[in-house]
Design an enzyme around this catalytic site. Structure first.
Site, PDB file in Angstrom:
ATOM      1  N   CYS A 208      -8.064   5.738  -2.793  1.00 36.90           N
ATOM      2  CA  CYS A 208      -8.042   7.029  -3.486  1.00 36.90           C
ATOM      3  C   CYS A 208      -9.000   7.065  -4.668  1.00 36.90           C
ATOM      4  O   CYS A 208      -9.467   8.144  -5.063  1.00 36.90           O
ATOM      5  CB  CYS A 208      -6.622   7.354  -3.936  1.00 36.90           C
ATOM      6  SG  CYS A 208      -5.518   7.812  -2.571  1.00 36.90           S
TER       7      CYS A 208
ATOM      8  N   HIS B 125      -4.144   2.344   1.991  1.00 34.37           N
ATOM      9  CA  HIS B 125      -3.476   3.363   1.166  1.00 34.37           C
ATOM     10  C   HIS B 125      -1.970   3.361   1.385  1.00 34.37           C
ATOM     11  O   HIS B 125      -1.191   3.354   0.415  1.00 34.37           O
ATOM     12  CB  HIS B 125      -4.027   4.753   1.474  1.00 34.37           C
ATOM     13  CG  HIS B 125      -3.183   5.851   0.899  1.00 34.37           C
ATOM     14  ND1 HIS B 125      -3.254   6.231  -0.427  1.00 34.37           N
ATOM     15  CD2 HIS B 125      -2.188   6.610   1.456  1.00 34.37           C
ATOM     16  CE1 HIS B 125      -2.358   7.181  -0.666  1.00 34.37           C
ATOM     17  NE2 HIS B 125      -1.703   7.429   0.468  1.00 34.37           N
TER      18      HIS B 125
ATOM     19  N   CYS C 226      -2.480   9.050  -6.740  1.00 33.57           N
ATOM     20  CA  CYS C 226      -2.528   7.636  -6.342  1.00 33.57           C
ATOM     21  C   CYS C 226      -3.761   6.969  -6.940  1.00 33.57           C
ATOM     22  O   CYS C 226      -4.848   7.563  -6.972  1.00 33.57           O
ATOM     23  CB  CYS C 226      -2.547   7.528  -4.818  1.00 33.57           C
ATOM     24  SG  CYS C 226      -2.659   5.833  -4.203  1.00 33.57           S
TER      25      CYS C 226
ATOM     26  N   ASP D 247      10.409 -13.646  10.691  1.00 28.58           N
ATOM     27  CA  ASP D 247      11.507 -13.167  11.520  1.00 28.58           C
ATOM     28  C   ASP D 247      11.742 -14.187  12.623  1.00 28.58           C
ATOM     29  O   ASP D 247      10.851 -14.945  12.987  1.00 28.58           O
ATOM     30  CB  ASP D 247      11.151 -11.793  12.104  1.00 28.58           C
ATOM     31  CG  ASP D 247      12.371 -11.042  12.596  1.00 28.58           C
ATOM     32  OD1 ASP D 247      13.474 -11.605  12.544  1.00 28.58           O
ATOM     33  OD2 ASP D 247      12.202  -9.891  13.038  1.00 28.58           O
TER      34      ASP D 247
ATOM     35  N   ASP E 149      11.484  -4.284   5.056  1.00 31.85           N
ATOM     36  CA  ASP E 149      10.231  -4.405   5.793  1.00 31.85           C
ATOM     37  C   ASP E 149      10.206  -3.325   6.854  1.00 31.85           C
ATOM     38  O   ASP E 149      11.250  -2.868   7.310  1.00 31.85           O
ATOM     39  CB  ASP E 149      10.113  -5.781   6.452  1.00 31.85           C
ATOM     40  CG  ASP E 149      10.861  -5.841   7.780  1.00 31.85           C
ATOM     41  OD1 ASP E 149      10.203  -5.767   8.840  1.00 31.85           O
ATOM     42  OD2 ASP E 149      12.107  -5.928   7.770  1.00 31.85           O
TER      43      ASP E 149
ATOM     44  N   CYS F 248      -4.826   3.847  -5.798  1.00 30.22           N
ATOM     45  CA  CYS F 248      -5.177   2.742  -4.911  1.00 30.22           C
ATOM     46  C   CYS F 248      -6.687   2.647  -4.766  1.00 30.22           C
ATOM     47  O   CYS F 248      -7.419   3.587  -5.093  1.00 30.22           O
ATOM     48  CB  CYS F 248      -4.498   2.920  -3.549  1.00 30.22           C
ATOM     49  SG  CYS F 248      -5.292   4.114  -2.448  1.00 30.22           S
TER      50      CYS F 248
END
Length: 376
Positions: free
Chosen positions: A314, A340, A309, A89, A271, A311
């Site tokens: 999890c 997560h 999930c 940015d 974003d 991930c």
């Protein structure tokens, strides 16, 4: 640089290519403002949770460790050991967020550092030079993010100045990319559309910056005070004037529902600091809605954060354990929660792309647009 593969309504499925890799779009960029994800995630972690693009901030890295030091260390990719695409940015949002510490002039912006109060200056050329030192794949134009609502006269003056700044950014980016010792000579400049909540100013500005034929375009200055519907209305107004063969980026947005609605309106890149920030306060996303893991009802809950999930968090930890970490104020709480939430966002984008590939995005949107933003 960008190939539009297919559409469903205004929703777009594409592929973006830059010096450090190929990106499947729509995509959510994981925000590492100072070259790191707040919450203790490393570059290796980002790979493991499906991050395609990392985003860092020009203003913050300019203050520390300084962009010149990052250049000496080989550029931001090497410095943070991330080999994928990076977007930086421009520092323009700090013009908005540090309102009490700055003065805007035609030449640029005079800041007082939020760290030590020292006076600094940043204009279009300085922003381009800093981002060139960082070596990002995508550098954003220096602009002013205007508070919503704002007086029409001021908005018009600001947009006119932002356009003049963009022309200066384009010239400086081209000059820097031509130098023999540039960190990333393939760095791309993307322009930013501004105009507050005035559709006619937004459209006129989009037509102006589209004529500069840049590799990509962003819609800035939203999610800063207006309603969600006002934001959607502005996206719809501007989208018709954005080049169809260039990437489209909605800056700083947003919730899972916001993302689904913006994809439906033709946006490719997103974003937001919100998923990581929420995670650090135990507010976690699931496929049934958002939960607050500090609630007492999770004290003995042996389930993962989200049973749907897969991930790394999890697959291993229970709600009860992660809640205990938050109550005990263990640092591991933030790391697991942020991991997560960012995995959830990256997986959401993957499922959006799959739905577009299979021609069922609208059905996916109807199922999840409201559900994912609700609080359980």
């Amino acid at each position: 640089m960008f190939v539009l593969q297919k559409t469903e309504g205004k929703a777009r499925r594409g592929v973006f290519t830059c010096a450090h890799g190929t990106v499947q779009t729509p995509v959510f960029m994981n925000v590492g403002t100072q070259g790191a994800i707040k919450g203790g995630l490393s570059a290796v972690d980002l790979k493991n949770i499906g991050c395609q693009v990392e985003l860092s901030n020009t203003y913050h890295l300019h203050l520390r460790p300084t962009d010149t030091l990052v250049r000496e260390m080989g550029g931001l990719h090497r410095f943070m050991t991330w080999d994928g695409p990076i977007l930086t940015d421009s520092g323009g949002f700090q013009v908005f967020s540090l309102a009490s510490l700055r003065r805007i002039k035609e030449e640029g912006v005079y800041f007082s550092s939020h760290i030590d109060g020292r006076r600094i200056f940043m204009g279009p050329e300085e922003s381009m030079q800093i981002q060139s030192n960082l070596g990002s794949d995508i550098c954003m134009a220096f602009d002013e993010c205007i508070e919503n609502p704002a007086p029409r006269e001021y908005v018009q003056q600001s947009v006119d100045r932002t356009y003049r700044w963009l022309a200066r950014c384009k010239a400086e980016n081209a000059r820097l990319n031509s130098l023999p010792d540039t960190v990333n000579p393939q760095q791309m400049l993307w322009g930013i559309n501004q105009g507050g909540t005035y559709p006619d100013i937004r459209i006129a500005h989009m037509q102006q910056i589209a004529a500069l034929e840049l590799p990509g375009y962003a819609i800035g200055g939203l999610a800063v005070g207006e309603t969600a519907q006002e934001m959607y209305d502005i996206i719809e107004a501007v989208e018709a004037y954005m080049p169809a063969d260039k990437t489209r980026y909605l800056m700083g947005v947003g919730t899972p529902g916001n993302i689904l609605e913006a994809v439906a309106r033709g946006v490719d890149f997103f974003d937001c600091v919100m998923p990581a920030r929420n995670a650090r306060h135990a507010r976690l996303f699931t496929w049934e809605g958002a939960i607050n893991l500090k609630n007492a009802k999770y004290m003995r809950d042996e389930n993962p954060i989200d049973p749907k999930c897969d991930c790394p968090v999890c697959r291993r930890y229970s709600r009860a354990y992660i809640r205990h970490l938050f109550v005990a104020e263990e640092m591991l709480d933030m790391r697991l929660a942020v991991m997560h939430n960012l995995y959830f966002y990256n997986k959401l984008m993957e499922k959006i792309r799959e739905a577009l590939d299979e021609g069922r995005f609208e059905a996916f949107r109807r199922e999840y647009s409201v559900k994912l933003d609700q609080r359980i």
